[in-house]
Design an enzyme around this catalytic site. Structure first.
Site, PDB file in Angstrom:
ATOM      1  N   ASP A 148      -0.777  -5.698   2.983  1.00 32.62           N
ATOM      2  CA  ASP A 148      -0.552  -4.804   3.401  1.00 32.62           C
ATOM      3  C   ASP A 148       0.178  -4.621   4.521  1.00 32.62           C
ATOM      4  OD1 ASP A 148      -0.945  -1.832   3.130  1.00 32.62           O
ATOM      5  OD2 ASP A 148      -2.669  -2.214   5.015  1.00 32.62           O
TER       6      ASP A 148
ATOM      7  N   GLU B 133       4.965  -5.281   2.443  1.00 31.46           N
ATOM      8  CA  GLU B 133       5.125  -3.958   2.170  1.00 31.46           C
ATOM      9  C   GLU B 133       6.031  -4.290   2.852  1.00 31.46           C
ATOM     10  OE1 GLU B 133       3.259   0.492   2.730  1.00 31.46           O
ATOM     11  OE2 GLU B 133       2.023  -1.479   4.034  1.00 31.46           O
TER      12      GLU B 133
HETATM   13  C1  GLC Z   1       0.184   0.106   3.826  1.00 33.90           C
HETATM   14  C2  GLC Z   1      -0.799   1.228   2.324  1.00 33.90           C
HETATM   15  C3  GLC Z   1      -1.340   2.525   2.670  1.00 33.90           C
HETATM   16  C4  GLC Z   1      -2.222   2.873   3.843  1.00 33.90           C
HETATM   17  C5  GLC Z   1      -1.573   1.856   5.286  1.00 33.90           C
HETATM   18  C6  GLC Z   1      -2.593   1.428   6.343  1.00 33.90           C
HETATM   19  O1  GLC Z   1       1.218   1.611   4.069  1.00 33.90           O
HETATM   20  O2  GLC Z   1       0.362   1.215   1.639  1.00 33.90           O
HETATM   21  O3  GLC Z   1      -1.927   3.098   2.107  1.00 33.90           O
HETATM   22  O4  GLC Z   1      -2.903   3.920   4.130  1.00 33.90           O
HETATM   23  O5  GLC Z   1      -0.692   0.653   4.678  1.00 33.90           O
HETATM   24  O6  GLC Z   1      -3.659   0.214   5.833  1.00 33.90           O
END
Ligand code: GLC
Ligand code: CA
Length: 568
Positions: free
Chosen positions: A230, A290
């Site tokens: 993440d 991500e």
């Molecule tokens: C990433 C996740 C999102 C979350 C953020 C903070 O972007 O995909 O859903 O709110 O991280 O953890």
């Protein structure tokens, strides 16, 4: 008749391949490709997939009960968004214990049950590792904030303010407002780029790295075959905390626009990811990132250049093409395909409005949903589907501010209604709450669930779901679609995306009409080594279902998909 016959042939191939892939999970194929390069990934948002105990919130037993559906769909791996214990401030992305399951979703025993049920079906489980921050309720943070000299103080980022009531610098939270929260007890500010309940971990502290790598190994031992990491862009900050350059204008939250130069994408993060990769390699696991990159050069950094880093950094730039633009998709595909890394294609997720709404024109949404599938599931690379995409689920945004659950939507209302709309319960059938739960679900299903659901679409040979299934069978079966190089065609056409996937002496032609008008395309594939003048249909949305078409004149109805074999 022809379609039925073709489907059963393809299905025979499917069961053979899955048996094979279960028997040899980490074997490379003849091309040196690893399991994750041919796997179809599927993102499950556990709160919203299936509710086994009817409390309105999805859970692990619910997911396990749907593994047969996923196998039948053609899914090889599921990425579960966080199901760790959490105060649920950001619906699980605020983790208070990295090595357990939140009772909302079940128990570790349920988790083990899901992993072994997955294994029996050749479906691997990928967890979401929230590396940048924990919850403010995590023991580490509770200790960290207890005193300036606590054992975990340096596990987070604490600083004095610039003056009374003034944060240490001008950094802004991605969720709006300053990125700092004041703690009255110890008189310092802690840094958090997301919500105040999500304090950033200090990755410059080797003990943080060790603790998080131990977490990863702990899940590997439990049978997890990888992580989606993440918010990796945000892992490191410049310890001197310089103010970020301010840009003209304001954000949707009313904050000054800013170049997040000193708190995102710092080079140090690559060292951590490369070390984590070593642990992943020892466990036959895959690391998905991500990765919100601005351009392909930034994405390349995440593959690691000469070093081994993330196998699958997501090309999220692809999700920023918000209209059906043939030139724009061609440009993006060419960039990803030429990056030197294995491409990863995503068209929606739990943070982005559903692709059905983003690309739909309000009139041909179903055709367009098939068109998008026809593209991202036939490219060279690994696709990550989002639950419900395969049935054409639509966004169901909250109508009133008081109904909003997502903190982003509460801050951003009404400009940004938040992410609830793309996180609504999976639509299984036409019974109450779309068969997700007998209780009122945590988010409401849209009225369209009556016809837009798995059960109904399984019965309809022309449904989006059937199209996905056919496509995934084709992908699995055809070496050109799995291994073949990507060769763009018709590059001067403003409304048509077409390409060849060529593997040895075979090739598959994909032709996609991105417009609402009929298009005619003529192909001469002699230069690519395929001078047979006709194409043999593998899968199409053309209403005439031609068995063959002459390559010199391929006619496409609005938004049509045509996929065919071409010969030497
Ligand atoms: C990433 C996740 C999102 C979350 C953020 C903070 O972007 O995909 O859903 O709110 O991280 O953890
Ligand atoms: Ca439940």
């Amino acid at each position: 008749m022809f379609r039925k016959f073709r489907l059963s042939c393809l299905l025979i191939g499917l069961s053979f391949f899955s048996l094979h892939s279960v028997a040899a999970p980490s074997a490379k194929d003849a091309e040196g490709h690893e399991w994750w390069q041919h796997a179809v990934f599927y993102e499950v948002y556990p709160r919203s997939f299936a509710d086994s105990n009817n409390d309105g919130i999805g859970d692990l037993k619910g997911i396990t009960s749907k593994l047969d559906y996923l196998k039948d769909l053609g899914v090889d791996a599921i990425w579960l968004t966080p199901c760790y214990p959490s105060p649920q401030v950001d619906f699980g992305y605020d983790v208070s214990d990295y090595v357990n399951i939140d009772p909302l979703y079940g128990t570790l025993a349920d988790f083990d049950g899901m992993v072994s049920a997955g294994k029996k079906r050749g479906i691997r489980i990928i967890m979401d590792l929230v590396v940048n921050h924990s919850s403010d309720q995590h023991q580490w943070f509770l200790d960290s904030k207890s005193s300036r000299t606590s054992a975990h103080r340096d596990w987070y980022i604490w600083r004095d303010g610039k003056g009374p009531g003034q944060p240490p610098n001008n950094w802004i939270s991605i969720f709006g407002g300053p990125a700092w929260t004041f703690d009255a007890q110890t008189g310092q500010w802690y840094y958090r780029i997301f919500y105040s309940g999500q304090p950033d971990l200090n990755w410059r502290n080797p003990r943080v790295e060790k603790a998080m790598f131990d977490v990863a190994r702990w899940w590997f031992k439990r049978g997890v075959r990888g992580f989606r990491l993440d918010a990796v862009d945000t892992m490191f900050e410049d310890p001197k905390l310089p103010d970020n350059p301010v840009l003209p204008g304001t954000s949707k939250y009313g904050d000054p626009n800013m170049d997040n130069k000193y708190n995102t994408k710092l080079p140090e993060l690559h060292g951590v990811l490369q070390r984590l990769r070593k642990a992943a390699d020892q466990n036959g696991a895959v690391l998905i990132g991500e990765t919100w990159t601005k351009n392909i050069d930034e994405l390349k950094l995440y593959y690691g250049g000469g070093s081994r880093e993330l196998q699958m950094p997501m090309d999220l730039m692809f999700t920023t093409v918000n209209k059906l633009s043939a030139p724009e998709f061609r440009r993006q595909i060419a960039a990803a395909d030429g990056s030197g890394g294995w491409p990863v294609y995503v068209i929606s997720n739990h943070d982005i409005m559903r692709s059905y709404n983003r690309y739909g024109d309000g009139e041909h949404n179903d055709q367009i949903a098939k068109l998008m599938a026809g593209m991202y599931l036939t490219l060279r690379g690994t696709p990550i589907m989002y639950y419900g995409e395969e049935i054409g689920m639509e966004n169901n945004d909250p109508k009133r501010k008081e109904d909003v659950k997502d903190p982003v939507g509460r801050v951003g209302w009404p400009v940004d209604k938040g992410r609830d709309g793309e996180r609504t319960p999976m639509q299984w059938n036409d019974s109450a709450n779309a068969g997700f739960s007998t209780a009122d679900p945590w988010l409401p299903v849209p009225p369209s669930f009556k016809t837009r659901n798995v059960e109904a679409e399984l019965k309809d040979p022309d449904s989006i779901l059937q199209f996905y299934k056919h496509l995934l069978i084709l992908r699995r079966q055809d070496p050109s679609l799995r291994e073949g190089e990507y060769i763009p065609l018709s590059e001067d056409r403003p409304d048509v995306v077409s390409y060849l996937r060529r593997y040895k002496n075979q090739a598959v032609l994909v032709v996609l009409n991105m417009s609402g008008t009929e298009q005619k395309v003529s192909f001469d594939l002699a230069k690519q080594g395929f001078s047979g003048g006709k194409a043999t249909t593998l899968l199409t949305t053309l209403s005439t279902h031609p068995k063959e078409v002459p390559l010199a004149a391929v006619s496409l109805e609005p938004f049509a998909v045509y996929i065919a074999k071409v010969t030497k």
